[in-house]
Design an enzyme around this catalytic site. Structure first.
Site, PDB file in Angstrom:
ATOM      1  N   ASN A   9       1.112  -1.080   0.063  1.00 51.24           N
ATOM      2  CA  ASN A   9       0.025   0.024  -0.133  1.00 51.24           C
ATOM      3  C   ASN A   9       0.962   1.254  -0.045  1.00 51.24           C
ATOM      4  OD1 ASN A   9      -1.722   2.027   0.511  1.00 51.24           O
ATOM      5  ND2 ASN A   9      -2.302   1.475   2.578  1.00 51.24           N
ATOM      6  N   LYS A  11       0.045   4.213  -0.532  1.00 50.02           N
ATOM      7  CA  LYS A  11      -0.697   5.448   0.251  1.00 50.02           C
ATOM      8  C   LYS A  11      -0.272   6.756  -0.697  1.00 50.02           C
ATOM      9  CE  LYS A  11      -0.306   3.429   4.807  1.00 50.02           C
ATOM     10  NZ  LYS A  11      -0.272   3.340   6.263  1.00 50.02           N
ATOM     11  N   HIS A  95      -9.583   1.235   4.598  1.00 48.76           N
ATOM     12  CA  HIS A  95      -8.546   1.250   5.423  1.00 48.76           C
ATOM     13  C   HIS A  95      -8.536   2.420   6.448  1.00 48.76           C
ATOM     14  CE1 HIS A  95      -4.305   2.591   6.363  1.00 48.76           C
ATOM     15  NE2 HIS A  95      -4.138   1.539   5.548  1.00 48.76           N
ATOM     16  N   GLU A  97      -7.100   4.573   7.613  1.00 47.39           N
ATOM     17  CA  GLU A  97      -6.820   6.193   7.536  1.00 47.39           C
ATOM     18  C   GLU A  97      -8.145   6.585   6.681  1.00 47.39           C
ATOM     19  OE1 GLU A  97      -3.151   5.488   5.465  1.00 47.39           O
ATOM     20  OE2 GLU A  97      -2.310   4.999   7.622  1.00 47.39           O
ATOM     21  N   GLU A 167      -5.653  -5.172  10.322  1.00 38.69           N
ATOM     22  CA  GLU A 167      -4.574  -4.072  10.836  1.00 38.69           C
ATOM     23  C   GLU A 167      -5.011  -3.473  12.095  1.00 38.69           C
ATOM     24  OE1 GLU A 167      -2.645  -2.823   6.739  1.00 38.69           O
ATOM     25  OE2 GLU A 167      -4.227  -1.301   7.132  1.00 38.69           O
ATOM     26  N   GLY A 173       2.134   2.158  10.769  1.00 32.33           N
ATOM     27  CA  GLY A 173       3.210   3.202  10.570  1.00 32.33           C
ATOM     28  C   GLY A 173       3.919   3.355  12.069  1.00 32.33           C
ATOM     29  N   SER A 213       3.215  -2.362  10.350  1.00 32.82           N
ATOM     30  CA  SER A 213       4.478  -2.495  10.618  1.00 32.82           C
ATOM     31  C   SER A 213       5.250  -3.658  10.187  1.00 32.82           C
ATOM     32  CB  SER A 213       4.791  -1.955  12.066  1.00 32.82           C
ATOM     33  OG  SER A 213       4.566  -0.565  12.186  1.00 32.82           O
TER      34      SER A 213
HETATM   35  P1  PGA Z   1       2.356   0.323   7.768  1.00 35.67           P
HETATM   36  O1  PGA Z   1       1.122   0.384   6.936  1.00 35.67           O
HETATM   37  O2  PGA Z   1       3.155  -1.014   6.965  1.00 35.67           O
HETATM   38  O3  PGA Z   1       3.337   1.730   7.389  1.00 35.67           O
HETATM   39  O4  PGA Z   1       2.550   0.118   8.950  1.00 35.67           O
HETATM   40  C1  PGA Z   1       0.312  -0.481   6.877  1.00 35.67           C
HETATM   41  C2  PGA Z   1      -0.954  -0.076   6.295  1.00 35.67           C
HETATM   42  O5  PGA Z   1      -1.211   0.925   6.695  1.00 35.67           O
HETATM   43  O6  PGA Z   1      -1.581  -0.670   5.149  1.00 35.67           O
END
Ligand code: PGA
Length: 251
Positions: A9, A11, A95, A97, A167, A173, A213
């Site tokens: 992803n 982003k 997601h 976010e 997740e 992140g 992560s």
């Molecule tokens: P990350 O993000 O691997 O940077 O923690 C995962 C995601 O948001 O899909």
């Protein structure tokens, strides 16, 4: 047997040229990969150029969102047929976010899932609890509720097209990964919820990824867990070497 699926992803990162360069660095590092699916999900503006860069590589193209109407007066939105026309196969939906910053509700996510399926896109549906919810001990009931809402009104045959990404929001992140046991435990709860909604065979066919992560050095351990069918990778998917090492976790 479920084929593991590893998705990157990206982003809101990478201009089209940068996205192509990332693909060009990634493809040779992936080499031949067997018994797994690999997906990259660039931003909308890089989809067309990444589609070209991925031709003939076996890496699938994914998008990060889609609207639930096929066309119309929805300024700024992207419809499922528009993604389909660019060669997009997967679409990340719900997601955290999008839920957090853009007010996406379970109901909206369910509409988007249905629209994606109707137009031949495979949803990667994200669910996961906040730190407060984990500390309050309601992780399992909360995630189960998100899964039930996401799959509401979806028939078993269509449900098998979906991928679920568990997740935990506190792990995205932050560098804090859920332990592989924590991840496996919640994913087992998700599979149980799918079994109650459908049946054992359907639940056993749906792939459930872990995300949050994921790095080259924790992927192998996560993948040793029986319920974890791959990963949705954010930060570490922006580096060709680290994403390739995640994909090749068992080399
Ligand atoms: P990350 O993000 O691997 O940077 O923690 C995962 C995601 O948001 O899909």
């Amino acid at each position: 047997m479920r084929v593991p699926i590893v998705a990157g992803n990206w982003k809101m990162h990478k201009l089209p040229d940068e996205a192509v360069a990332l693909c060009q660095a990634l493809i040779p590092r992936l080499g031949e990969f067997h018994n797994r699916e690999v997906v990259v999900c660039p931003p909308f503006t890089a989809l067309a150029s990444v589609a070209k860069a991925l031709e003939g590589t076996g890496v699938a193209l994914g998008a990060q969102n889609v609207f639930h109407e096929p066309s119309g007066a929805y300024t700024g939105e992207i419809a499922p047929p528009m993604l389909k026309a660019l060669g997009v196969k997967y679409v990340i939906l719900g997601h955290s976010e999008r839920r957090q910053y853009f007010g996406e509700t379970d109901e909206l996510v369910n509409k988007k899932i249905k629209a994606a399926l109707e137009h031949g896109l495979k949803p990667i549906v994200c669910v996961g609890e906040t730190l407060e919810q984990r500390e309050a001990g309601i992780t399992e009931s909360f995630v189960k509720g998100q899964v039930e809402a996401a799959f509401s009104g979806i028939l078993a045959d269509d449900a098998k097209q979906l991928v679920v990404a568990y997740e935990p929001i506190w792990a995205i992140g932050t560098g804090k990964t859920a332990t592989s046991q924590q991840a496996n435990q919640v994913i087992a709860v998700i599979r149980k919820a799918l079994e109650s909604l459908y049946d054992g065979a359907t639940a056993a066919a749906i792939r459930i990824q872990y995300g949050g992560s994921v790095k080259a050095d924790n992927m192998a351990e996560l993948m040793q867990q029986p319920e974890i069918d791959g990963a949705l990778v954010g930060g570490a998917s922006l580096d060709a070497e680290s994403f390739a090492r995640i994909v090749r976790y068992d080399d």
